[in-house]
Design an enzyme around this catalytic site. Sequence first.
Site, short mmCIF file in Angstrom:
data_model
loop_
_atom_site.label_atom_id
_atom_site.label_comp_id
_atom_site.label_asym_id
_atom_site.label_seq_id
_atom_site.Cartn_x
_atom_site.Cartn_y
_atom_site.Cartn_z
N HIS A 1 -32.69 -49.14 65.13
CA HIS A 1 -33.01 -49.94 66.32
C HIS A 1 -32.42 -51.35 66.25
O HIS A 1 -32.30 -52.02 67.28
CB HIS A 1 -34.52 -50.04 66.48
CG HIS A 1 -35.11 -49.00 67.39
ND1 HIS A 1 -34.66 -48.77 68.67
CD2 HIS A 1 -36.13 -48.11 67.18
CE1 HIS A 1 -35.39 -47.81 69.23
NE2 HIS A 1 -36.27 -47.38 68.35
N GLU B 1 -33.79 -45.04 72.65
CA GLU B 1 -34.31 -44.06 71.69
C GLU B 1 -33.35 -42.92 71.38
O GLU B 1 -33.29 -42.45 70.23
CB GLU B 1 -35.65 -43.51 72.18
CG GLU B 1 -36.75 -44.55 72.24
CD GLU B 1 -37.07 -45.19 70.89
OE1 GLU B 1 -36.61 -44.67 69.85
OE2 GLU B 1 -37.79 -46.20 70.88
N HIS C 1 -35.04 -44.90 61.17
CA HIS C 1 -35.12 -45.00 62.63
C HIS C 1 -35.30 -46.45 63.07
O HIS C 1 -34.58 -46.93 63.96
CB HIS C 1 -36.29 -44.14 63.13
CG HIS C 1 -36.43 -44.10 64.62
ND1 HIS C 1 -35.84 -43.14 65.40
CD2 HIS C 1 -37.08 -44.92 65.48
CE1 HIS C 1 -36.13 -43.34 66.67
NE2 HIS C 1 -36.89 -44.43 66.74
N GLU C 2 -36.25 -47.15 62.46
CA GLU C 2 -36.49 -48.53 62.88
C GLU C 2 -35.31 -49.43 62.52
O GLU C 2 -34.99 -50.37 63.26
CB GLU C 2 -37.78 -49.06 62.24
CG GLU C 2 -39.02 -48.20 62.49
CD GLU C 2 -39.24 -47.81 63.94
OE1 GLU C 2 -38.82 -48.57 64.84
OE2 GLU C 2 -39.82 -46.74 64.18
N GLU D 1 -39.90 -51.54 65.94
CA GLU D 1 -38.68 -52.16 65.45
C GLU D 1 -38.59 -53.65 65.70
O GLU D 1 -37.51 -54.18 66.03
CB GLU D 1 -37.48 -51.46 66.10
CG GLU D 1 -37.38 -51.62 67.64
CD GLU D 1 -38.13 -50.58 68.44
OE1 GLU D 1 -37.89 -50.47 69.65
OE2 GLU D 1 -38.99 -49.87 67.86
#
Length: 622
Positions: free
Chosen positions: A318, A337, A314-315, A290
């Site tokens: 972040h 996380e 997901h990234e 990320e």
Amino acid sequence: MNISKKVALFTPLLLLLAFSCKTETKEEKQTVNYAKELHSYARPNISAIKHLNLDIDVNFDTEVISGKATYTIENNNASNIILDTKFLEIDKVEADGKETTFKLGEFDEQLGQSLSIDITNTTKTITVSYKTTDKTEALQWLSPQQTADKKYPFLFTQGQAILTRTWIPIQDSPQIRITYDATVRVPKELMAVMSAENPKTKTADGVYSFKMKQPISPYLMALAIGDIEYKAVSNRTGVYAEKSMVDKAHFEFSDMEKMVVAAENLYGDYDWEQFDVIVLPPSFPFGGMENPRLTFATPTVIAGDKSLTSLIAHELAHSWSGNLVTNATWDDFWLNEGFTVYFEIRIMEAVYGKDRANMIALIGRQDLDDEIETLKKEPNRTKLKQDLKGKSPDDAMNSIAYDKGYLFLRTLEQTVGREKFDVFLKDYFKTHAFSTITTEKFLNYLNANLLEPNNVTFNTEEWIYQPGIPSNQAIISSDKFANAEKAIQQFLKSDTIDASITKDWTTLEWVHFIRNFPKTMTAEDMSRFDDAFDLSNSTNSHIAMVWFEQAINLDYHGNHVDQNIENFLIRVGRRWYVDTLFKAFKRNDKVEEALAIYEKSRANYHSVTANTIDELFGLDKH
């Protein structure tokens, strides 16, 4: 009372207030409350870096980066400042432009060496002239043959968790946030990009300038250099990739803008201006990294049907949980996380619907059960708050941080209600923006801003500080996965599956299908499945990985699967995939076979992956 009398009366009070304000400001400036850091030599409460000006040359012939790292520092009446280094050659150090003395500490296999620089209590800048070596762990130099287009070499860095110190002398702790500028000189045929404001086209002379104006943690410093092109998805999203990959990547990630909009609708503005992705060669050790403004991604997520794009969500997540609000130490890694998995699944729900979101969550739940089984002899490693004293931060990078962290947050959401939980998270990100946080600080904030105001009793201490999974966990279910399980039984009984059942399956359904073969499954059953679905030749990397694991487990050798497993392990360097398959070899007493493959594949792996497999088989890293 006339005006002059009022002035006379209030003047002493005003002076007192002014003096009080100045004193408080001065004290605040001197009080820097950095947490105790197990994985850095730095002493930031005494002297800390605040801004980096990096000036480097990248030489592909010698595979060396050389140049200068100049820091503006916060100096709290210090006589020295300590940086982290590992496998670097330090040529010269200056303080405020004048050469000064320095000392390298004893070498530690995990932490490297401290670099203690002599300064005075008035020193404002330090400059370190240095070069990398052939042992530098963050860098992977790739030959043209190891790239997609096979025309030019490639270089990328991977800093998380404590590898930035191997390519830049730095205070390598997540709680130390810095801004930076950089000048990078590369061969003119190549383009350089960083976790910063980036070029969209190549320069004529191979010189690139970068600026990161938001303060970031050192593990998010990132550099990639190759024969790459850029293709915009929207005015603030786009992809970098080699020429043969850029159109594929653009199609696969064409929902990036939708994801950013969905994320902003949930938890507030995206504070990094640009969200781009660079698709790296297959040796990249993670699914994604990320790095702010420029996510690094593995080509293994390009499936042709957007079925693996939860990685991009997901990234992106972040950008809030991890980059905006960062774990203060690696013991608190779950704060990065666990929050990110929760946010990722909420983004996927907003863009693709609840069915897909629940499938992702359930795959993670299964991963968590597998991890807990693996760690049954080390139950303390299943606590969310880790104790990594004397251990590598990589030891915390497993399903506990990701999936137990997610389950904790999902259970909280279920307990207090989604509406209240969303308000809490949005305020949490806003309140702690561009700062770092410990587990204890988060728990205090949670109690004061969510649990106590809503009169909610929750077993927070058990979730955070005890091993295993508490009994009040949220239950995750999926009708689509139930159908996949029925399909397994149908096929085993009749050798057929109604085509309408599998016709619209996503990667997630196929993965669940393969991972949940019954314990009575045989190699002969595997052969029938393979004849029906040609899984040994799957071009979807995630499906291939779980199928290959089952082939190793069940001693299945049909349809060229052995050669395909070997080719996969030589070509793909994503640590999760590689580690899963080599563990399967070891678990099934096939170590000799595994080592024969590893001898061929190790040179293609980044040090992050190679070190993991070395440790798995008890091999000497050097």
